[in-house]
Design an enzyme around this catalytic site. Structure first.
Site, PDB file in Angstrom:
ATOM      1  N   GLU A   1      55.927   5.859  14.723  1.00 36.60           N
ATOM      2  CA  GLU A   1      56.467   6.745  13.046  1.00 36.60           C
ATOM      3  C   GLU A   1      57.144   7.539  13.766  1.00 36.60           C
ATOM      4  OE1 GLU A   1      51.438   5.426  12.580  1.00 36.60           O
ATOM      5  OE2 GLU A   1      53.216   5.743  14.302  1.00 36.60           O
TER       6      GLU A   1
ATOM      7  N   CYS B   1      47.873   7.135  13.112  1.00 33.12           N
ATOM      8  CA  CYS B   1      46.120   7.788  13.357  1.00 33.12           C
ATOM      9  C   CYS B   1      45.836   9.248  13.235  1.00 33.12           C
ATOM     10  CB  CYS B   1      47.011   7.675  15.228  1.00 33.12           C
ATOM     11  SG  CYS B   1      48.376   8.769  15.894  1.00 33.12           S
TER      12      CYS B   1
ATOM     13  N   THR C   1      42.226 -17.224  45.898  1.00 34.97           N
ATOM     14  CA  THR C   1      43.339 -18.298  45.734  1.00 34.97           C
ATOM     15  C   THR C   1      44.199 -17.381  46.562  1.00 34.97           C
ATOM     16  OG1 THR C   1      42.407 -19.180  43.146  1.00 34.97           O
ATOM     17  CG2 THR C   1      45.362 -18.228  43.141  1.00 34.97           C
TER      18      THR C   1
ATOM     19  N   GLU D   1      44.005 -15.729  36.367  1.00 31.36           N
ATOM     20  CA  GLU D   1      45.107 -16.856  36.994  1.00 31.36           C
ATOM     21  C   GLU D   1      43.810 -17.700  38.291  1.00 31.36           C
ATOM     22  OE1 GLU D   1      49.201 -17.072  38.070  1.00 31.36           O
ATOM     23  OE2 GLU D   1      49.218 -15.990  35.520  1.00 31.36           O
TER      24      GLU D   1
END
Length: 387
Positions: A66, A92, A217, A313
């Site tokens: 805004e 807000c 990983t 992941e």
């Protein structure tokens, strides 16, 4: 007669809805910029519907949508008095790192505000619209099932999750062959999917406040877990699940920019933990009774740390463990048109003995990405068994 407790329900014009959709397109430009704040867009028009100014939320601590739109109005030499503001999220009404946006709209003389989505923060939701109405501003709020409201919610699904549930929206990304393999039997996995799918995966990383993987990983692939294939202002926070604290200090996860959060289950850091901290890692001990990381507590902790969307992941074992928590909100699956045979599976769920034990999903979206297929899946609602 409308009570002061709710916005007016006068029908919006097609032009109103087009401008609100335009504000939503602006909000999408805030992806990879505003975390942990929501992605918000704002368009300000005069009574004839001509755009006077527009903007979207900036980085945390900087101007909201805004205020950016009001600054644009002023920079263009226009006057906002009597204008309409189209905003994708309720302005807000509280003092955070910036002053309340509803006060800025009132001070500028805005006469009407059209909002796509109510503020999800239970402490402030509805207060912004209430203060605007108390100042004589006409307000409109879309029904929650309106397509623009649904799109606004999807754009900020992680922020809403954190406000409403106290935890991030958890998305698990998997790249696999048609027979559900993420790697050959010997561990080779680069590359199953094509370059378009990899770039698309990085676009989803960019959405996330944090990207998480497991120690398997990390050791096998030595990943960076950063965003490289698409432009971004922010790099997501890197997160590692490493119960025994065995990450090698030379790992690329520890490289700049940013630093690594390591969730572990050890009573103290030990020599290797000290080496990781020396490279900037933050160690967080959250053990479960079995000597592993308490994954539910970890996801809740990430919410407390301001993570809106958590992008996973990981390998099939951690994937299976995370799915068993029941806290994975979405699967992002890329299927490559190939067969890998006796390779590694997508998730390790152990041995199921009945079909009703199998997690079921609803397809949210399915589309080609290059030569691959991308599926977005969310947990299916519980079904009543027919007897």
């Amino acid at each position: 007669m409308h009570s002061d407790s709710s916005p007016t329900d006068l029908p919006l014009s097609p032009q109103d809805l087009d401008l609100l959709a335009g504000a939503l397109a602006l909000a999408e430009q805030a992806i990879g910029l505003t975390d942990p704040n929501p992605r918000v867009g704002c368009i300000i028009t005069n009574a004839q519907g001509n755009v006077l100014g527009s903007g979207h939320t900036q980085a945390a601590g900087q101007a909201h949508a805004e205020v950016m739109a009001l600054r644009d109005v002023q920079a263009r030499g226009h006057d906002a008095r009597g204008a309409t503001a189209y905003v994708t999220l309720e302005p807000c009404a509280h003092h955070g790192r910036t002053p309340p946006c509803c006060d800025a709209l009132v001070a500028a003389g805005i006469a009407r505000v059209v909002v796509a989505l109510r503020d999800p923060n239970p402490l402030v939701g509805g207060h912004g619209l209430g203060r605007l109405r108390a100042a004589g501003v006409q307000t409109h709020l879309l029904p929650v099932d309106h397509p623009v409201a649904v799109a606004a919610r999807e754009l900020n699904i992680g922020f809403l999750s954190r406000m409403e549930r106290g935890r991030p929206f958890v998305r698990m990304k998997i790249a696999a062959s048609l027979d559900g393999r993420t790697a050959l039997h010997n561990g080779v996995s680069q590359w199953i999917t094509g370059p378009e799918a990899r770039a698309d995966g990085h676009a989803w990383r960019r959405r996330a406040g944090a990207v998480l993987t497991g120690i398997g990983t990390a050791k096998e692939d030595n990943p960076r877990l950063d965003v490289r294939e698409v432009p971004t202002h922010l790099q997501p926070q890197r997160v590692l699940v490493d119960s025994r604290l065995t990450l090698f200090p030379e790992a690329r996860l520890l490289d700049a920019p940013g630093h690594l959060w390591v969730y572990h289950a050890q009573p103290d850091a030990g020599a290797l933990g000290q080496a990781l901290m020396a490279r900037g890692a933050a160690l967080i001990s959250l053990p479960d009774p079995h000597g592993k990381v308490d994954l539910t507590a970890m996801i809740q902790d990430l919410g407390r740390r301001g993570i809106n969307e958590l992008h996973l992941e990981a390998g099939n074992k951690l994937n299976g463990s995370l799915l068993r928590t029941g806290l994975v909100d979405e699967l992002l699956v890329y299927l490559a048109p190939m067969l890998l045979g006796d390779g590694r599976g997508m998730v390790d769920l152990g041995h199921l003995t009945a079909l009703d034990q199998a997690p079921r999903y609803t397809v949210v979206d399915m589309r080609p990405v290059g030569q691959d297929i991308r599926l977005r899946l969310r947990p299916a609602p519980p079904q009543t068994l027919q007897r």
